[in-house]
Design an enzyme around this catalytic site. Structure first.
Site, short mmCIF file in Angstrom:
data_model
loop_
_atom_site.label_atom_id
_atom_site.label_comp_id
_atom_site.label_asym_id
_atom_site.label_seq_id
_atom_site.Cartn_x
_atom_site.Cartn_y
_atom_site.Cartn_z
N ASN A 157 -11.09 -2.27 -5.34
CA ASN A 157 -10.29 -1.35 -6.18
C ASN A 157 -10.93 -1.09 -7.55
O ASN A 157 -10.57 -0.13 -8.23
CB ASN A 157 -8.86 -1.87 -6.37
N ASP B 215 0.83 -1.21 0.00
CA ASP B 215 0.00 0.00 0.00
C ASP B 215 0.87 1.26 0.00
O ASP B 215 2.00 1.24 0.47
CB ASP B 215 -0.92 -0.02 1.23
C1 IPE Z 1 -5.62 -2.64 -0.23
O1 IPE Z 1 -5.20 -1.33 -0.42
C2 IPE Z 1 -5.58 -3.36 -1.55
C3 IPE Z 1 -4.26 -3.55 -2.13
C4 IPE Z 1 -3.11 -3.24 -1.58
C5 IPE Z 1 -4.25 -4.14 -3.42
P1 IPE Z 1 -6.25 -0.14 -0.56
O2 IPE Z 1 -5.45 1.09 -0.71
O3 IPE Z 1 -7.22 -0.45 -1.63
O4 IPE Z 1 -6.98 -0.20 0.85
P2 IPE Z 1 -7.91 0.89 1.56
O5 IPE Z 1 -8.96 1.27 0.59
O6 IPE Z 1 -7.03 2.06 1.92
O7 IPE Z 1 -8.43 0.20 2.78
C1 IPE Z 2 -1.50 0.24 -3.40
O1 IPE Z 2 -1.29 1.62 -3.42
C2 IPE Z 2 -1.78 -0.33 -4.76
C3 IPE Z 2 -3.19 -0.70 -4.99
C4 IPE Z 2 -4.14 -0.65 -4.11
C5 IPE Z 2 -3.53 -1.14 -6.32
P1 IPE Z 2 -2.48 2.64 -3.42
O2 IPE Z 2 -2.84 2.94 -4.83
O3 IPE Z 2 -3.59 2.17 -2.58
O4 IPE Z 2 -1.79 3.92 -2.77
P2 IPE Z 2 -2.46 4.94 -1.75
O5 IPE Z 2 -2.98 4.13 -0.61
O6 IPE Z 2 -3.53 5.65 -2.50
O7 IPE Z 2 -1.33 5.83 -1.36
MG MG Z 3 -4.04 2.42 -0.62
#
Ligand code: IPE
Ligand code: IPE
Ligand code: MG
Length: 248
Positions: A66, A18
């Site tokens: 997502n 993340d």
């Molecule tokens: C969790 O991350 C999913 C992945 C790392 C693929 P998110 O960024 O989607 O999670 P939330 O929405 O902050 O809980």
């Molecule tokens: C994790 O990084 C990757 C996916 C969830 C696909 P994020 O895209 O969630 O990054 P933040 O949480 O917005 O910084």
């Molecule tokens: Mg994230």
């Protein structure tokens, strides 16, 4: 580099990768640049974990939730995923890594499924680390799907209700062939599970770091694993009981 006890590594390491978006935004870059940099961290972690001899690595790459991100970001992530799977296949062959996917694959675009199938087939006979990508994955969806399949079999008379126990339910999950994770790392400071492996994480040791995924390094990986090695996993028992079995 920190010293790790090779006899006390997790058998199954799971990671919620993340913070790609925030990494990019802090640098006035587009979110997708963060995802691109994140792929480089994935390469490093896969290589390190396989060299350490950890048999199972599971990466949360795209959640069922997502899909509600802006369509342009979803498209960019799918394009990155396709490129990653294609470009990593030869590396997986060199390192004897078997590729695996969990999640609702029916929701993925056809061309992604095609690329995944090619890599799954090519690496199927490998016997080293099992690398699982969680794609379009949601823990609640997975458990619901398992319950529905079990219900259908009971209705059809091929399964009796009294046969439904923890072991059987686990066999209906996407992770039927994987041990439960021993250790879960989540980057970027969020302290939540975000619908990842809800059933499987029942007794997993959790680890959080503030570092965003593109900045996660080998040193950070070792720091996390060394933290894992200092933990006492009690599974409901007392500390005295655990120490007794460790000594024998
Ligand atoms: C969790 O991350 C999913 C992945 C790392 C693929 P998110 O960024 O989607 O999670 P939330 O929405 O902050 O809980
Ligand atoms: C994790 O990084 C990757 C996916 C969830 C696909 P994020 O895209 O969630 O990054 P933040 O949480 O917005 O910084
Ligand atoms: Mg994230």
């Amino acid at each position: 580099m920190m010293e790790l006890d090779p006899t006390r590594l997790p058998r199954h390491l799971a990671i919620i990768m993340d913070g790609n978006g925030r990494w990019a935004q802090e640098r006035m870059l587009k979110r997708i640049v963060g995802h691109q940099r994140g792929v480089e961290t994935v390469r490093m972690v896969v290589e390190q974990v396989s060299q350490l001899g950890i048999p199972y690595l599971t990466l949360f790459a795209f959640s069922a939730e997502n899909w509600s991100r802006p369509p342009a970001e979803v498209r960019a992530l799918m394009a990155l995923l396709k490129r990653f799977v294609r470009s990593e296949t030869s590396r997986m062959m060199r390192h004897d890594i078997r590729f695996n996917v969990i999640g609702n694959r029916a929701e993925l675009p056809d061309e992604i499924n095609q690329a995944l199938n090619e890599t799954l087939a090519k690496t199927a006979a490998n016997r080293g680390m099992v690398l699982t990508l969680a794609l379009s994955y949601g823990g609640r969806q997975e458990i619901t799907h398992a319950a529905a399949r079990i219900a259908r079999e009971v209705a059809a008379g091929t399964l009796r209700p009294d046969q439904v126990d923890e072991r059987l339910l686990a066999q209906y999950l996407d992770t039927a062939d994987l041990p439960d994770p021993d250790f879960l790392i989540r980057t970027s400071g969020e302290m939540r599970i975000s619908n990842f492996l809800l059933w499987q994480l029942a007794y997993t040791e959790l680890y959080y770091t503030d570092i965003n995924w593109p900045d996660f390094t080998i040193t950070e990986l070792y720091r996390a694993l060394s933290d894992f090695q200092a933990r006492e996993r009690r599974f409901g028992k007392t500390s005295a009981q655990i120490q007794l079995t460790q000594r024998s």
